[in-house]
Design an enzyme around this catalytic site. Sequence first.
Site, PDB file in Angstrom:
ATOM      1  N   VAL A  63       0.812  -1.236   0.000  1.00  0.00           N
ATOM      2  CA  VAL A  63       0.000   0.000   0.000  1.00  0.00           C
ATOM      3  C   VAL A  63       0.839   1.276   0.000  1.00  0.00           C
ATOM      4  CG1 VAL A  63      -2.036  -1.026   1.106  1.00  0.00           C
ATOM      5  CG2 VAL A  63      -0.226  -0.016   2.528  1.00  0.00           C
ATOM      6  N   ASN A  89      -7.261   0.832   5.835  1.00  0.00           N
ATOM      7  CA  ASN A  89      -7.100   0.160   7.120  1.00  0.00           C
ATOM      8  C   ASN A  89      -5.699  -0.411   7.352  1.00  0.00           C
ATOM      9  OD1 ASN A  89      -8.056  -1.746   9.447  1.00  0.00           O
ATOM     10  ND2 ASN A  89      -7.335  -3.139   7.845  1.00  0.00           N
ATOM     11  N   SER A 141      -6.562   5.813  15.060  1.00  0.00           N
ATOM     12  CA  SER A 141      -6.368   5.157  16.359  1.00  0.00           C
ATOM     13  C   SER A 141      -6.556   6.209  17.443  1.00  0.00           C
ATOM     14  CB  SER A 141      -4.949   4.602  16.451  1.00  0.00           C
ATOM     15  OG  SER A 141      -4.655   4.235  17.791  1.00  0.00           O
ATOM     16  N   TYR A 154       3.958   6.012  15.214  1.00  0.00           N
ATOM     17  CA  TYR A 154       2.576   5.536  15.041  1.00  0.00           C
ATOM     18  C   TYR A 154       1.566   6.653  15.339  1.00  0.00           C
ATOM     19  CZ  TYR A 154      -1.441   2.340  15.541  1.00  0.00           C
ATOM     20  OH  TYR A 154      -2.657   1.695  15.419  1.00  0.00           O
ATOM     21  N   ALA A 156       2.031   9.844  15.204  1.00  0.00           N
ATOM     22  CA  ALA A 156       2.115  10.874  14.151  1.00  0.00           C
ATOM     23  C   ALA A 156       1.358  10.418  12.907  1.00  0.00           C
ATOM     24  CB  ALA A 156       3.575  11.151  13.808  1.00  0.00           C
ATOM     25  N   SER A 157       1.503   9.136  12.561  1.00  0.00           N
ATOM     26  CA  SER A 157       0.791   8.622  11.374  1.00  0.00           C
ATOM     27  C   SER A 157      -0.721   8.693  11.583  1.00  0.00           C
ATOM     28  CB  SER A 157       1.232   7.193  11.041  1.00  0.00           C
ATOM     29  OG  SER A 157       0.711   6.247  11.970  1.00  0.00           O
ATOM     30  N   LYS A 158      -1.179   8.336  12.782  1.00  0.00           N
ATOM     31  CA  LYS A 158      -2.622   8.290  13.022  1.00  0.00           C
ATOM     32  C   LYS A 158      -3.204   9.696  13.198  1.00  0.00           C
ATOM     33  CE  LYS A 158      -2.990   3.834  12.686  1.00  0.00           C
ATOM     34  NZ  LYS A 158      -3.710   3.235  11.558  1.00  0.00           N
ATOM     35  N   ILE A 187      -8.078  -3.334  20.210  1.00  0.00           N
ATOM     36  CA  ILE A 187      -8.873  -4.351  19.505  1.00  0.00           C
ATOM     37  C   ILE A 187      -8.029  -5.633  19.419  1.00  0.00           C
ATOM     38  CG2 ILE A 187     -10.187  -4.860  17.405  1.00  0.00           C
ATOM     39  CD1 ILE A 187     -11.128  -2.233  18.780  1.00  0.00           C
TER      40      ILE A 187
END
Length: 247
Positions: A63, A89, A141, A154, A156-158, A187
């Site tokens: 992706v 996702n 998230s 993570y 920063a990405s979200k 989850i």
Amino acid sequence: MELAGKTAIVTGASGGIGQAVAEALARAGADVAICGQNQERLAATSTLVAATGRRVLSYAMNVAQADAVQQTVDDVAKQWGRIDIMVNNAGITKDGLLIRMSESDWDDVINVNLKSVFLFSKAVARVMMKQRTGSIVNIASIIGLIGNPGQGNYSASKGGIIAFTKSVARELASRHVRANAIAPGFIETRMTEKIPEDLQKKMLDSIPLGRYGKPEDVANLAVFLAGDRSAYITGQVISICGGMVMQ
Ligand code: NAP
């Protein structure tokens, strides 16, 4: 069958949440194109989607690669003539404290989690704008809202996904294309299996509803945001976290 006649693309469909989302969209009547890397797990999702009687297309691809994303979207548009739903996702973690985080761990997480959302959204936007309808659902998230030590890349990405979703929602609203983000809490999937047990226990104590989430919990919300029941919702971030975060 609230999604009857619609077509969807789901990335990360070889993983826990993505598989549940792909199956739930198909159960709601959508044809589903699934993307992932692991062939075996992709095949398992393909079987679940096909079992609903809906059409399925499967793409083993990265992706984070622009060419691969464009080829996938072009192929779905060619085969099915339309793309109504895009669920971004796919995601990874490469955790580490800031002072020890390597540049490659930063780049990998940003590219897979955030750049992929830009690439897929851009590619499907062209199709959806022409159709004058579409729903983009981005899986962010709660960590993108509240941060977490050891997850600078993570979070920063979200957080980036959340901000990007709002800009896209504003840009595409006049064409009746919506964009929303889902911010899951904890989850139960392969991603959270990696978390040490003592930390998992601590997280459980901080969840007001007293249980971890299931991929199906996220899938139910994705189906709602994908379809016309949410027609007046765009640019929103909806947390699904058992009450861990209340805004
Ligand atoms: P998962 O089971 O590990 O699934 C991750 C998915 O992303 C897999 O299908 C994986 O494909 C795919 N993926 C990773 N890198 C890729 C790449 N370069 N190209 C294509 N596909 C790639 O984890 P999950 O929990 O279902 O996570 C799904 C999403 O939910 C992620 O964005 C995650 O950040 C988010 N999320 C999860 C939680 C949680 O508690 N589980 C909480 C908040 C947000 P392969 O396995 O085939 O490589």
